[in-house]
Motif scaffolding. Structure first.
Motif, PDB file in Angstrom:
ATOM      1  N   ILE A  21       0.864  -1.177   0.000  1.00 37.72           N
ATOM      2  CA  ILE A  21       0.000   0.000   0.000  1.00 37.72           C
ATOM      3  C   ILE A  21       0.903   1.229   0.000  1.00 37.72           C
ATOM      4  CG2 ILE A  21      -1.756   1.333   1.216  1.00 37.72           C
ATOM      5  CD1 ILE A  21      -2.755  -1.249   2.451  1.00 37.72           C
ATOM      6  N   LYS A  22       0.736   2.080  -0.991  1.00 39.73           N
ATOM      7  CA  LYS A  22       1.522   3.317  -1.101  1.00 39.73           C
ATOM      8  C   LYS A  22       0.600   4.509  -0.884  1.00 39.73           C
ATOM      9  CE  LYS A  22       4.652   1.194  -4.409  1.00 39.73           C
ATOM     10  NZ  LYS A  22       5.165   1.225  -5.782  1.00 39.73           N
ATOM     11  N   LEU A  23       0.755   5.147   0.250  1.00 32.51           N
ATOM     12  CA  LEU A  23      -0.071   6.306   0.603  1.00 32.51           C
ATOM     13  C   LEU A  23       0.805   7.543   0.791  1.00 32.51           C
ATOM     14  CD1 LEU A  23      -2.473   4.541   3.117  1.00 32.51           C
ATOM     15  CD2 LEU A  23      -3.006   5.297   0.798  1.00 32.51           C
ATOM     16  N   ARG A  24       1.890   7.619   0.079  1.00 32.77           N
ATOM     17  CA  ARG A  24       2.858   8.708   0.201  1.00 32.77           C
ATOM     18  C   ARG A  24       2.247  10.040  -0.239  1.00 32.77           C
ATOM     19  NH1 ARG A  24       9.118   8.423  -1.468  1.00 32.77           N
ATOM     20  NH2 ARG A  24       9.571  10.580  -0.994  1.00 32.77           N
ATOM     21  N   ASP A  25       2.555  11.097   0.537  1.00 36.42           N
ATOM     22  CA  ASP A  25       2.172  12.482   0.200  1.00 36.42           C
ATOM     23  C   ASP A  25       0.670  12.662  -0.012  1.00 36.42           C
ATOM     24  OD1 ASP A  25       4.881  13.385   0.273  1.00 36.42           O
ATOM     25  OD2 ASP A  25       5.177  12.527  -1.724  1.00 36.42           O
ATOM     26  N   ASN A  70       3.798   2.357   2.823  1.00 34.47           N
ATOM     27  CA  ASN A  70       4.523   3.615   2.714  1.00 34.47           C
ATOM     28  C   ASN A  70       3.586   4.770   3.050  1.00 34.47           C
ATOM     29  OD1 ASN A  70       5.883   5.944   1.937  1.00 34.47           O
ATOM     30  ND2 ASN A  70       6.915   4.931   0.240  1.00 34.47           N
ATOM     31  N   LEU A  71       3.876   5.452   4.155  1.00 35.49           N
ATOM     32  CA  LEU A  71       3.097   6.609   4.602  1.00 35.49           C
ATOM     33  C   LEU A  71       3.958   7.873   4.613  1.00 35.49           C
ATOM     34  CD1 LEU A  71       1.311   4.812   7.547  1.00 35.49           C
ATOM     35  CD2 LEU A  71       0.199   5.667   5.483  1.00 35.49           C
ATOM     36  N   LYS A  72       5.101   7.820   3.974  1.00 30.59           N
ATOM     37  CA  LYS A  72       6.053   8.935   3.978  1.00 30.59           C
ATOM     38  C   LYS A  72       5.432  10.194   3.366  1.00 30.59           C
ATOM     39  CE  LYS A  72      10.795   9.976   2.849  1.00 30.59           C
ATOM     40  NZ  LYS A  72      12.078   9.461   2.372  1.00 30.59           N
ATOM     41  N   GLY A  73       5.810  11.345   3.920  1.00 30.92           N
ATOM     42  CA  GLY A  73       5.361  12.612   3.365  1.00 30.92           C
ATOM     43  C   GLY A  73       3.975  13.036   3.813  1.00 30.92           C
ATOM     44  N   ASN A  74       3.393  12.345   4.766  1.00 29.14           N
ATOM     45  CA  ASN A  74       2.092  12.727   5.300  1.00 29.14           C
ATOM     46  C   ASN A  74       2.284  13.571   6.558  1.00 29.14           C
ATOM     47  OD1 ASN A  74      -0.088  11.376   3.644  1.00 29.14           O
ATOM     48  ND2 ASN A  74       1.308   9.671   3.990  1.00 29.14           N
ATOM     49  N   TYR A  83       8.747  -3.550   4.702  1.00 29.18           N
ATOM     50  CA  TYR A  83       8.927  -2.100   4.794  1.00 29.18           C
ATOM     51  C   TYR A  83       7.727  -1.438   5.444  1.00 29.18           C
ATOM     52  CZ  TYR A  83      12.536  -2.843   1.286  1.00 29.18           C
ATOM     53  OH  TYR A  83      13.627  -3.298   0.618  1.00 29.18           O
ATOM     54  N   LEU A  84       8.023  -0.588   6.415  1.00 24.66           N
ATOM     55  CA  LEU A  84       7.028   0.281   7.008  1.00 24.66           C
ATOM     56  C   LEU A  84       7.669   1.660   7.042  1.00 24.66           C
ATOM     57  CD1 LEU A  84       4.398   0.998   8.433  1.00 24.66           C
ATOM     58  CD2 LEU A  84       5.435   0.253  10.581  1.00 24.66           C
ATOM     59  N   THR A  85       7.298   2.530   6.113  1.00 21.99           N
ATOM     60  CA  THR A  85       7.881   3.846   5.994  1.00 21.99           C
ATOM     61  C   THR A  85       6.856   4.869   6.456  1.00 21.99           C
ATOM     62  OG1 THR A  85       9.098   3.099   4.061  1.00 21.99           O
ATOM     63  CG2 THR A  85       9.016   5.475   4.426  1.00 21.99           C
ATOM     64  N   ILE A  86       7.204   5.612   7.501  1.00 17.29           N
ATOM     65  CA  ILE A  86       6.279   6.606   8.027  1.00 17.29           C
ATOM     66  C   ILE A  86       6.795   8.019   7.802  1.00 17.29           C
ATOM     67  CG2 ILE A  86       5.143   7.486  10.104  1.00 17.29           C
ATOM     68  CD1 ILE A  86       5.042   4.617  11.115  1.00 17.29           C
ATOM     69  N   PHE A  87       8.059   8.260   8.075  1.00 19.84           N
ATOM     70  CA  PHE A  87       8.616   9.615   7.937  1.00 19.84           C
ATOM     71  C   PHE A  87       9.658   9.668   6.856  1.00 19.84           C
ATOM     72  CE2 PHE A  87       7.370   9.009  12.370  1.00 19.84           C
ATOM     73  CZ  PHE A  87       6.400   9.973  12.466  1.00 19.84           C
TER      74      PHE A  87
END
Length: 65
Positions: free
Chosen positions: A8-12, A33-37, A61-65
Motif C-alpha cells: 500500500i503506497k499512501l505517500r504524500d 509507505n506513509l512517507k510525506g504525510n 517495509y514500514l515507511t512513516i517519515f
C-alpha cells in the motif's frame, strides 16, 4: 480482494491520523509507505490484524517519515 494486498503506497496524501481499523485484516501486507504525510496520531487499533506482532516480523517495509 483487499485482504490479499501486499503493498500500500499512501505517500504524500496529507494524512493526519490513522483511525481505528484503518488496516484491519490485511494479513498479507508487507510494504506500507506513509512517507510525506502529516501524521499526528495513530490509533492503538489502526492495525487490527490477527497476530499483529508476528506479522511485524514479516513486514518488509514500514515507511512513516
Amino acid at each position: 480482494m483487499i485482504q490479499k494486498l501486499h503493498t500500500i503506497k499512501l505517500r504524500d496524501n496529507r494524512i493526519e491520523r490513522l483511525e481505528r481499523r484503518a488496516f484491519m485484516n490485511l494479513d498479507k501486507l508487507q510494504h506500507l509507505n506513509l512517507k510525506g504525510n502529516k501524521l499526528m496520531s495513530i490509533s492503538d487499533e489502526a492495525f487490527q490484524v490477527r497476530n499483529f506482532q508476528k506479522r511485524l516480523k514479516f513486514m518488509t517495509y514500514l515507511t512513516i517519515f
